[in-house]
Scaffold this motif. Sequence first.
Motif, PDB file in Angstrom:
ATOM      1  N   LYS A  16       0.831  -1.204   0.000  1.00  0.00           N
ATOM      2  CA  LYS A  16       0.000   0.000   0.000  1.00  0.00           C
ATOM      3  C   LYS A  16       0.868   1.258   0.000  1.00  0.00           C
ATOM      4  CE  LYS A  16      -4.402  -1.515   1.947  1.00  0.00           C
ATOM      5  NZ  LYS A  16      -5.346  -1.399   3.088  1.00  0.00           N
ATOM      6  N   ASN A  17       1.975   1.229   0.745  1.00  0.00           N
ATOM      7  CA  ASN A  17       2.898   2.372   0.748  1.00  0.00           C
ATOM      8  C   ASN A  17       3.496   2.592  -0.634  1.00  0.00           C
ATOM      9  OD1 ASN A  17       2.508   2.942   3.439  1.00  0.00           O
ATOM     10  ND2 ASN A  17       4.288   1.799   4.141  1.00  0.00           N
ATOM     11  N   SER A  20       0.964   4.092  -2.978  1.00  0.00           N
ATOM     12  CA  SER A  20       0.809   5.533  -2.711  1.00  0.00           C
ATOM     13  C   SER A  20       1.903   6.328  -3.407  1.00  0.00           C
ATOM     14  CB  SER A  20       0.844   5.792  -1.198  1.00  0.00           C
ATOM     15  OG  SER A  20      -0.254   5.182  -0.556  1.00  0.00           O
ATOM     16  N   GLN A  23       1.072   6.524  -7.080  1.00  0.00           N
ATOM     17  CA  GLN A  23       0.021   7.506  -7.324  1.00  0.00           C
ATOM     18  C   GLN A  23       0.575   8.930  -7.298  1.00  0.00           C
ATOM     19  OE1 GLN A  23      -2.603   6.188  -4.159  1.00  0.00           O
ATOM     20  NE2 GLN A  23      -4.067   5.349  -5.633  1.00  0.00           N
TER      21      GLN A  23
END
Length: 221
Positions: A16-17, A20, A23
């Motif tokens: 997830k990091n 991010s 993104q």
Amino acid sequence: MQSIFIGTAMLNHKLKNDISKLQLFCRRMEQYANEQHDNELLSNIQNIQEVVQHLQATLSKFQSKITFRSSEKKRENMEEVMEESISSIRHMLNQIQIETNYDSTIILYCDKQQFKEVFVNMILNAIEAMPNGGTIKVHFQESFRYHIIQISDTGTGIDKQTLPHIFEPFFTTKRAKSKNYGIGLTYCCYVVQQHGGFIEVESEKCGTTFSLKFPKYSFLK
């Protein structure tokens, strides 16, 4: 199972990091592409963003599969739990019939939601084993020592090479492997063991039978 839960949670957090960060880079590149009126670059960025969104969705689904909440145990009538489980997936049966035979009244001191997940998982596995239709039989019985819940199908069976591995984490033979993480039966086995029971499996070319056995003395509460 605890190692799987902890390990996958750490992996999920790490990915997830990284997503991010991707993104953030996409937003910066998108800003640059707009300033330069570079439509080809904008198209490529959009493709990257779609991949990132797919990764996010996959992680969320995977996390939901391995999340194990704390138990909330009380005395439950397993016939009621089984009927609720069947009702929740009745729309998926199509050409499949379910026959229930509750010869024995089974009351277990257990977590109802966890057992519903176990029953649903096993019935879905039976459905998967019968792509052309068939019959699922649910039979409650008891012996001198055990309460026994049997779930059987008339599917293709499990070959001798595969049978010893079916409870292993991340092992799957299902056709749609992108949607199956191979932890369903591992979870079922874990829940049953956490409630003092065990699972036996018999399989032939004409079908498979899962027997969930719970010692009677464990549930006199």
